[in-house]
Each structure stands twice: as structure tokens, then as C-alpha cells.
Design an enzyme around this catalytic site. Structure first.
Site, PDB file in Angstrom:
ATOM      1  N   ASN A 196       0.885  -1.156   0.000  1.00 40.57           N
ATOM      2  CA  ASN A 196       0.000   0.000   0.000  1.00 40.57           C
ATOM      3  C   ASN A 196       0.926   1.208   0.000  1.00 40.57           C
ATOM      4  O   ASN A 196       1.465   1.588   1.043  1.00 40.57           O
ATOM      5  CB  ASN A 196      -0.924   0.024   1.220  1.00 40.57           C
TER       6      ASN A 196
ATOM      7  N   GLU B  96      -0.942  -5.072  -4.984  1.00 44.90           N
ATOM      8  CA  GLU B  96      -1.187  -3.686  -4.550  1.00 44.90           C
ATOM      9  C   GLU B  96      -2.471  -3.680  -3.735  1.00 44.90           C
ATOM     10  O   GLU B  96      -3.450  -4.334  -4.110  1.00 44.90           O
ATOM     11  CB  GLU B  96      -1.344  -2.817  -5.806  1.00 44.90           C
TER      12      GLU B  96
ATOM     13  N   HIS C 116      -5.271  -1.223  -1.246  1.00 44.51           N
ATOM     14  CA  HIS C 116      -5.741   0.068  -0.728  1.00 44.51           C
ATOM     15  C   HIS C 116      -6.963  -0.171   0.144  1.00 44.51           C
ATOM     16  O   HIS C 116      -7.821  -1.006  -0.190  1.00 44.51           O
ATOM     17  CB  HIS C 116      -6.148   1.014  -1.870  1.00 44.51           C
TER      18      HIS C 116
HETATM   19  C1  DQA Z   1      -4.677   4.695   0.023  1.00 47.08           C
HETATM   20  C2  DQA Z   1      -5.299   5.493  -1.137  1.00 47.08           C
HETATM   21  C3  DQA Z   1      -4.353   6.574  -1.617  1.00 47.08           C
HETATM   22  O1  DQA Z   1      -4.964   7.339  -2.650  1.00 47.08           O
HETATM   23  C4  DQA Z   1      -4.024   7.526  -0.484  1.00 47.08           C
HETATM   24  O2  DQA Z   1      -3.085   8.477  -0.902  1.00 47.08           O
HETATM   25  C5  DQA Z   1      -3.555   6.812   0.740  1.00 47.08           C
HETATM   26  C6  DQA Z   1      -4.250   5.605   1.149  1.00 47.08           C
HETATM   27  C7  DQA Z   1      -5.660   3.652   0.592  1.00 47.08           C
HETATM   28  O3  DQA Z   1      -5.211   2.743   1.275  1.00 47.08           O
HETATM   29  O4  DQA Z   1      -6.873   3.779   0.388  1.00 47.08           O
HETATM   30  O5  DQA Z   1      -2.661   7.277   1.439  1.00 47.08           O
HETATM   31  O6  DQA Z   1      -3.553   3.998  -0.475  1.00 47.08           O
END
Ligand code: DQA
Length: 152
Positions: A74, A98, A100
Site C-alpha cells: 500500500n 497492490e 488500498h
Molecule cells: C490509500 C489510497 C491513496 O490514494 C491515499 O493516498 C492513501 C491511502 C488507501 O489505502 O486507500 O494514502 O492507499
């Protein structure tokens, strides 16, 4: 034991208090504990590094080469900007996922592009704390190390 590296990028050290309506109230430590426990169910040793510095994350990817079977990353906002992380991941020949917490595709337009997406096996986004569970499950599947037991 097969090792998996979980990398956390900038501002993720503030999870728990950082924009909880978007990222939830779990701390990074809680996410890491859950991911570590879930990986262990399939015999994987998960290690974690968080950094707010791009170069530290790049160095960690270099050091992971030949040492770790998989990287879960992340990269926070570096996801959308860092061609250097893109290139570093490209040097890693293991599994890469990846992850999020939020769904960047449903947010501001600058978050709609991931420069990491083209070099990883796949991306998981938008499932909150479950994103980490799913990322570990993806690694288990791709490494083909599942125990056959349903994860908790
Ligand atoms: C993130 C999403 C990214 O756009 C953001 O900058 C983050 C967190 C997420 O885990 O949802 O810092 O990676």
C-alpha cells in the site's frame, strides 16, 4: 518459512486517526497484526515496514529480491506518482499485490491512476480492513500455499 513483505507508504502510520470516515478507525498496527495472523494460517511469515520516504521503500524492495516470495504494497499517495517505485517493483520477480483501504477509483481524479498497477500481479481496493485480508489471500493463491482450511 516462506516470507512475505508488507510495505506501507506515507501517512499510513496515522491510520486510526487519519480521515477515519475514509480509512476507518483501525490503526496500522491492527491491520498488520491481522495480515500477519492470516498469512500464518498458510505458513507464511509476514514482515512489515512503513515509511514516509520513497527511497526507504525502494531500498526495502531491493533488499526483498531473493529474500521474499511476495510483496504486498500500500504505497499511499506514491501509488499515483512514483515511477521510481514502479521501476523498483519491476526488479522483483516474486508475487506482488497492490492494496488500498479505500477505492481510489471512486475518489478524486488524481487517485484514478496507479503507476504501480502495471507491474503488480493485481490490485485490491475499497474493502476497508478486509482489503488486507484479501491481499493476503491473493498471495496465498498465487504462491499456491493454501492449507485448504477456510481462513477465519
Ligand atoms: C490509500 C489510497 C491513496 O490514494 C491515499 O493516498 C492513501 C491511502 C488507501 O489505502 O486507500 O494514502 O492507499
Amino acid at each position: 518459512m516462506t516470507k512475505v513483505l508488507l510495505l506501507s507508504g506515507p501517512n499510513l502510520n496515522l491510520l486510526g486517526t487519519r480521515e477515519p470516515s475514509i480509512y476507518g478507525t483501525d490503526t496500522l498496527e491492527t491491520h498488520v497484526e491481522r495480515a500477519t495472523a492470516r498469512a500464518a494460517l498458510s505458513g507464511l511469515a509476514l514482515e512489515h515496514l512503513q515509511s514516509n520516504h520513497e527511497g526507504v521503500l525502494i531500498d526495502a524492495i531491493h533488499a526483498a529480491r531473493g529474500e521474499y516470495a511476495a510483496i504486498i504494497i500500500n504505497a499511499g499517495a506514491f501509488t499515483h506518482t512514483s515511477w521510481a517505485l514502479h521501476d523498483a517493483l519491476n526488479t522483483f520477480d516474486g508475487v506482488m499485490v497492490e492494496v488500498h483501504l479505500s477505492n481510489p477509483a471512486a475518489r478524486e481524479s488524481f487517485r484514478h491512476t496507479s503507476v504501480l498497477a502495471p507491474v503488480v500481479n493485481g490490485s485490491i481496493a475499497g474493502f476497508g480492513r478486509r482489503s488486507y485480508d484479501l491481499a493476503v489471500d491473493a498471495v496465498v493463491q498465487l504462491l499456491d500455499v493454501g492449507t485448504g482450511e477456510a481462513p477465519k
